[in-house]
Motif scaffolding. Structure first.
Motif, PDB file in Angstrom:
ATOM      1  N   THR A 199      39.413  -0.677  68.783  1.00 51.86           N
ATOM      2  CA  THR A 199      39.242  -1.545  67.632  1.00 51.86           C
ATOM      3  C   THR A 199      39.872  -2.898  67.930  1.00 51.86           C
ATOM      4  OG1 THR A 199      41.305  -0.856  66.561  1.00 51.86           O
ATOM      5  CG2 THR A 199      39.309   0.416  66.064  1.00 51.86           C
ATOM      6  N   PHE A 200      39.461  -3.910  67.162  1.00 46.95           N
ATOM      7  CA  PHE A 200      40.038  -5.238  67.291  1.00 46.95           C
ATOM      8  C   PHE A 200      39.974  -5.931  65.933  1.00 46.95           C
ATOM      9  CE2 PHE A 200      35.551  -5.449  68.234  1.00 46.95           C
ATOM     10  CZ  PHE A 200      35.097  -6.584  67.563  1.00 46.95           C
ATOM     11  N   GLU A 236      32.198 -11.269  70.366  1.00 50.12           N
ATOM     12  CA  GLU A 236      31.743 -11.819  71.659  1.00 50.12           C
ATOM     13  C   GLU A 236      32.900 -11.930  72.641  1.00 50.12           C
ATOM     14  OE1 GLU A 236      29.096 -12.771  68.394  1.00 50.12           O
ATOM     15  OE2 GLU A 236      31.228 -13.242  68.678  1.00 50.12           O
ATOM     16  N   ARG A 237      34.063 -12.362  72.157  1.00 49.16           N
ATOM     17  CA  ARG A 237      35.226 -12.492  73.032  1.00 49.16           C
ATOM     18  C   ARG A 237      35.696 -11.125  73.509  1.00 49.16           C
ATOM     19  NH1 ARG A 237      37.488 -14.710  77.085  1.00 49.16           N
ATOM     20  NH2 ARG A 237      39.783 -14.641  77.087  1.00 49.16           N
ATOM     21  N   LEU A 241      35.854  -9.866  77.446  1.00 47.80           N
ATOM     22  CA  LEU A 241      37.038  -9.332  78.109  1.00 47.80           C
ATOM     23  C   LEU A 241      36.734  -7.997  78.790  1.00 47.80           C
ATOM     24  CD1 LEU A 241      39.917 -10.040  75.544  1.00 47.80           C
ATOM     25  CD2 LEU A 241      39.664 -11.043  77.824  1.00 47.80           C
ATOM     26  N   ALA A 242      35.982  -7.140  78.091  1.00 46.20           N
ATOM     27  CA  ALA A 242      35.647  -5.834  78.667  1.00 46.20           C
ATOM     28  C   ALA A 242      34.731  -5.995  79.882  1.00 46.20           C
ATOM     29  CB  ALA A 242      34.983  -4.950  77.617  1.00 46.20           C
ATOM     30  N   ALA A 243      33.778  -6.897  79.798  1.00 44.13           N
ATOM     31  CA  ALA A 243      32.877  -7.118  80.931  1.00 44.13           C
ATOM     32  C   ALA A 243      33.652  -7.670  82.126  1.00 44.13           C
ATOM     33  CB  ALA A 243      31.755  -8.073  80.528  1.00 44.13           C
ATOM     34  N   ARG A 251      29.250  -2.431  73.787  1.00 47.66           N
ATOM     35  CA  ARG A 251      28.502  -2.458  72.532  1.00 47.66           C
ATOM     36  C   ARG A 251      29.457  -2.707  71.373  1.00 47.66           C
ATOM     37  NH1 ARG A 251      26.534   1.214  68.532  1.00 47.66           N
ATOM     38  NH2 ARG A 251      27.524   3.043  69.501  1.00 47.66           N
ATOM     39  N   HIS A 252      29.107  -3.673  70.562  1.00 50.50           N
ATOM     40  CA  HIS A 252      29.874  -3.981  69.363  1.00 50.50           C
ATOM     41  C   HIS A 252      29.381  -3.094  68.227  1.00 50.50           C
ATOM     42  CE1 HIS A 252      30.122  -6.867  65.695  1.00 50.50           C
ATOM     43  NE2 HIS A 252      31.234  -6.151  65.746  1.00 50.50           N
ATOM     44  N   VAL A 253      30.295  -2.401  67.567  1.00 51.74           N
ATOM     45  CA  VAL A 253      29.967  -1.577  66.404  1.00 51.74           C
ATOM     46  C   VAL A 253      30.521  -2.305  65.176  1.00 51.74           C
ATOM     47  CG1 VAL A 253      30.176   0.674  65.311  1.00 51.74           C
ATOM     48  CG2 VAL A 253      30.111   0.502  67.802  1.00 51.74           C
TER      49      VAL A 253
END
Length: 283
Positions: A199-200, A236-237, A241-243, A251-253
């Protein structure tokens, strides 16, 4: 240095919000968890706490139960395809192992809960005191998140060469971006087919207008208690970072997706806020 005993206040509050969902919200319930309430030892007057105000915390607790349910659904799905390791970072009062013991055993799942030493030893004692015990497939691992915590996990039996689900819920906001990036790099090095669900917190200006003041109150409370929010991310940020850390897929949930999954058809208007959202990343 003195080791703090007991759970962090944020872990207790999260457990109480999960219980409040059962006590204050109409069924169907997104998740049914009173084990965390029992572990916390919060006392009979827990609902009188200012941070348990039913109306003020509606969307926050909806987000809390939605993220818990999403993580557990993901673990169940991945276990169904043979992933047999589940690692919970900053486990706090997580109760998956107590509530889903039969499913975990049937899937041959090994569950690793990593947290600071004082929290782990306190939880170990509470589980024994309440009669839950600690089955062989559950490992409570005391770690120093500023040290070689991957080595500590390996010593406890976690195998980085086998796929795993790694959950990090309610953690990134307390870390600097450098620390978040370093953690992402570690997890991205796990065996192919591993999945991180984290989560973020979104920047306050990205949150629904009616929820911005609630987030400001939470931010002030976190600072006053010595655990300030250090990091906020746009989706997006967080994906970038993960990429950059090496994940091959992200994937953003969104809160909207969680609402569609778990809150459709409700008549009480209970919905998660987009203040805290989820990123899923696969190695």
């Amino acid at each position: 240095m003195t080791t703090r005993t007991g759970p962090d206040h944020t872990a207790v509050r999260t457990a109480l919000w999960r219980a409040l969902h059962l006590h204050a919200d109409a069924p169907p319930h997104v998740i049914e968890d009173e084990v965390g309430l029992r572990l916390s030892g919060a006392g009979d007057d827990w609902r009188a706490r200012p941070d348990m105000d039913v109306e003020a915390t509606r969307r926050t607790r909806a987000s809390i139960v939605a993220r818990a349910r999403f993580v557990e659904d993901l673990v169940e799905s991945e276990a169904g395809r043979g992933v047999d390791q589940y690692l919970v970072l900053g486990a706090g009062l997580d109760t998956f192992a107590q509530r889903r013991a039969a499913a975990a055993e049937a899937a041959g799942l090994r569950v690793f809960e990593a947290d600071r030493a004082g929290a782990v030893e306190w939880k170990r004692g509470r589980l024994a005191e309440l009669g839950y015990g600690i089955p062989g497939w559950l490992r409570l691992v005391p770690v120093d998140f500023e040290g070689d915590w991957w080595g500590q996990l390996a010593a406890a039996g976690f195998d980085p060469g086998r796929p795993a689900v790694v959950a990090s819920a309610g953690v990134t906001m307390y870390l600097t971006e450098d620390a978040v990036a370093a953690t992402l790099r570690h997890i991205a090095e796990l065996a192919p087919g591993s999945t991180l669900v984290t989560t973020f917190l979104r920047p306050i200006e990205d949150v629904e207008p009616d929820q911005q003041e609630q987030l400001r109150v939470a931010e002030r409370g976190a600072r006053a208690s010595g655990t300030p929010f250090l990091s906020f991310y746009s989706p997006e940020r967080m994906a970038a970072l993960a990429a950059a850390a090496g994940f091959r897929e992200t994937r953003h949930v969104s809160a909207g997706e969680l609402a569609g999954r778990y809150f459709t058809g409700r008549t009480d208007g209970l919905l998660p806020s987009r203040g805290e959202e989820i990123l899923v990343a696969v190695t």
